[in-house]
Scaffold this motif. Structure first.
Motif, short mmCIF file in Angstrom:
data_model
loop_
_atom_site.label_atom_id
_atom_site.label_comp_id
_atom_site.label_asym_id
_atom_site.label_seq_id
_atom_site.Cartn_x
_atom_site.Cartn_y
_atom_site.Cartn_z
N VAL A 44 0.85 -1.21 0.00
CA VAL A 44 0.00 0.00 0.00
C VAL A 44 0.88 1.25 0.00
O VAL A 44 0.67 2.17 -0.80
N ASP A 45 1.87 1.28 0.88
CA ASP A 45 2.76 2.44 0.96
C ASP A 45 3.46 2.70 -0.37
O ASP A 45 3.55 3.85 -0.83
N ALA A 46 3.98 1.65 -0.99
CA ALA A 46 4.71 1.80 -2.25
C ALA A 46 3.79 2.29 -3.37
O ALA A 46 4.17 3.16 -4.17
N LEU A 47 2.57 1.75 -3.44
CA LEU A 47 1.62 2.18 -4.47
C LEU A 47 1.20 3.64 -4.26
O LEU A 47 1.12 4.41 -5.22
N LEU A 48 0.93 4.01 -3.01
CA LEU A 48 0.55 5.40 -2.73
C LEU A 48 1.71 6.36 -3.03
O LEU A 48 1.49 7.44 -3.59
N GLU A 49 2.92 5.96 -2.67
CA GLU A 49 4.09 6.79 -2.94
C GLU A 49 4.25 7.02 -4.45
O GLU A 49 4.48 8.14 -4.91
N ARG A 50 4.10 5.95 -5.24
CA ARG A 50 4.21 6.07 -6.69
C ARG A 50 3.07 6.94 -7.24
O ARG A 50 3.27 7.79 -8.11
N GLU A 51 1.88 6.76 -6.72
CA GLU A 51 0.71 7.50 -7.21
C GLU A 51 0.87 9.00 -6.91
O GLU A 51 0.38 9.83 -7.67
N ASN A 52 1.55 9.33 -5.83
CA ASN A 52 1.79 10.74 -5.50
C ASN A 52 2.70 11.43 -6.52
O ASN A 52 2.68 12.66 -6.63
N LEU A 53 3.48 10.66 -7.25
CA LEU A 53 4.33 11.23 -8.30
C LEU A 53 3.50 11.62 -9.53
O LEU A 53 3.91 12.47 -10.31
N GLY A 54 2.36 10.98 -9.68
CA GLY A 54 1.47 11.25 -10.81
C GLY A 54 0.53 10.08 -10.96
O GLY A 54 0.91 8.93 -10.70
N PRO A 55 -0.71 10.35 -11.35
CA PRO A 55 -1.71 9.28 -11.44
C PRO A 55 -1.33 8.22 -12.48
O PRO A 55 -0.74 8.54 -13.51
N THR A 56 -1.66 6.99 -12.18
CA THR A 56 -1.36 5.88 -13.09
C THR A 56 -2.58 5.46 -13.90
O THR A 56 -2.56 4.43 -14.56
N GLY A 57 -3.64 6.27 -13.87
CA GLY A 57 -4.78 6.05 -14.74
C GLY A 57 -4.39 6.53 -16.13
O GLY A 57 -4.13 7.72 -16.33
N VAL A 58 -4.31 5.61 -17.09
CA VAL A 58 -3.76 5.94 -18.41
C VAL A 58 -4.83 6.30 -19.44
O VAL A 58 -4.51 6.63 -20.57
N GLY A 59 -6.10 6.22 -19.03
CA GLY A 59 -7.19 6.56 -19.94
C GLY A 59 -7.94 5.34 -20.42
O GLY A 59 -7.51 4.21 -20.24
N GLN A 60 -9.10 5.58 -20.99
CA GLN A 60 -9.98 4.54 -21.54
C GLN A 60 -10.36 3.49 -20.50
O GLN A 60 -10.52 2.32 -20.79
N GLY A 61 -10.49 3.95 -19.23
CA GLY A 61 -10.94 3.05 -18.17
C GLY A 61 -9.86 2.14 -17.63
O GLY A 61 -10.16 1.16 -16.95
N ILE A 62 -8.60 2.45 -17.92
CA ILE A 62 -7.48 1.57 -17.54
C ILE A 62 -6.53 2.30 -16.59
O ILE A 62 -6.20 3.46 -16.80
N ALA A 63 -6.09 1.56 -15.56
CA ALA A 63 -5.06 2.07 -14.65
C ALA A 63 -3.95 1.02 -14.58
O ALA A 63 -4.22 -0.18 -14.58
N LEU A 64 -2.71 1.52 -14.51
CA LEU A 64 -1.54 0.64 -14.41
C LEU A 64 -0.69 1.03 -13.21
O LEU A 64 0.46 1.47 -13.35
N PRO A 65 -1.24 0.89 -11.99
CA PRO A 65 -0.43 1.22 -10.82
C PRO A 65 0.76 0.28 -10.74
O PRO A 65 0.67 -0.89 -11.08
N HIS A 66 1.90 0.83 -10.33
CA HIS A 66 3.11 0.02 -10.23
C HIS A 66 4.02 0.61 -9.16
O HIS A 66 3.93 1.80 -8.85
N ALA A 67 4.85 -0.26 -8.61
CA ALA A 67 5.76 0.19 -7.56
C ALA A 67 6.91 -0.80 -7.45
O ALA A 67 6.81 -1.94 -7.91
N ARG A 68 7.96 -0.32 -6.82
CA ARG A 68 9.11 -1.18 -6.52
C ARG A 68 9.06 -1.54 -5.04
O ARG A 68 8.71 -0.72 -4.21
N LEU A 69 9.40 -2.80 -4.76
CA LEU A 69 9.40 -3.30 -3.38
C LEU A 69 10.75 -3.93 -3.09
O LEU A 69 11.24 -4.74 -3.88
N HIS A 70 11.32 -3.59 -1.94
CA HIS A 70 12.63 -4.17 -1.60
C HIS A 70 12.54 -5.69 -1.42
O HIS A 70 13.49 -6.40 -1.66
N GLU A 71 11.37 -6.19 -1.02
CA GLU A 71 11.24 -7.63 -0.77
C GLU A 71 10.93 -8.44 -2.03
O GLU A 71 10.98 -9.67 -2.00
N ALA A 72 10.64 -7.78 -3.14
CA ALA A 72 10.30 -8.51 -4.38
C ALA A 72 11.57 -9.10 -5.00
O ALA A 72 12.61 -8.45 -5.04
#
Length: 154
Positions: A44-72
């Motif tokens: 949640v923290d990583a997704l919110l942090e990324r979203e604060n940089l700019g929305p990941t809603g790319v248009g036409q009803g589609i969103a591509l939220p993404h984030a980096r995780l140290h544990e991945a």
């Protein structure tokens, strides 16, 4: 890279509705925990942090939220189809009903960008999106996503 390598069948879900973007991120985080073993709070923290940089809603009803995780250790995907579209601050101001999330290792670099490009290409296909919107069964949705790429590659 194949979508089938990024997206487990169990990491696909249809949700009746989400009350907010943050609530949706909690649903995504829970799926990330169950399917990939990630700490839900970190997701949640990583997704919110990324979203604060700019929305990941790319248009036409589609969103591509993404984030980096140290544990991945690998790039992982989660797909959610919303029955009731959600405001996502998209570039076209349209609500979102198809959400493809990518979670990548901190050091993923180019691989993360390749995965984002792959997902973006797939989700830009109007016929794939129409099929995704017409189906609520997670197994069918997973098949549509993973077969779409195989068809495009052929």
């Amino acid at each position: 890279m194949q979508l089938s390598e990024l997206l487990k069948p169990a990491a696909v879900k249809t949700i009746a509705s989400a009350t907010s973007k943050k609530r949706l991120f909690h649903d995504i985080a829970e799926m990330a925990h169950v399917n990939y073993g990630f700490n839900a709070h970190d997701v949640v923290d990583a997704l919110l942090e990324r979203e604060n940089l700019g929305p990941t809603g790319v248009g036409q009803g589609i969103a591509l939220p993404h984030a980096r995780l140290h544990e991945a250790e690998n790039i992982c995907g989660i797909f959610i189809r919303l029955e009731k579209p959600l405001d996502f601050d998209s570039v076209d101001r349209q609500p979102v009903d198809l959400v493809f999330t990518l979670l990548a290792p901190d050091a993923a670099g180019v691989e993360h960008l390749k995965a984002l490009a792959l997902v973006s290409r797939t989700m830009r296909n109007p016929s794939i999106c129409a099929k995704l919107r017409a189906n609520s069964d997670p197994a069918t949705i997973h098949a549509i996503l993973t077969e779409a790429q195989a068809t495009q590659a052929a």
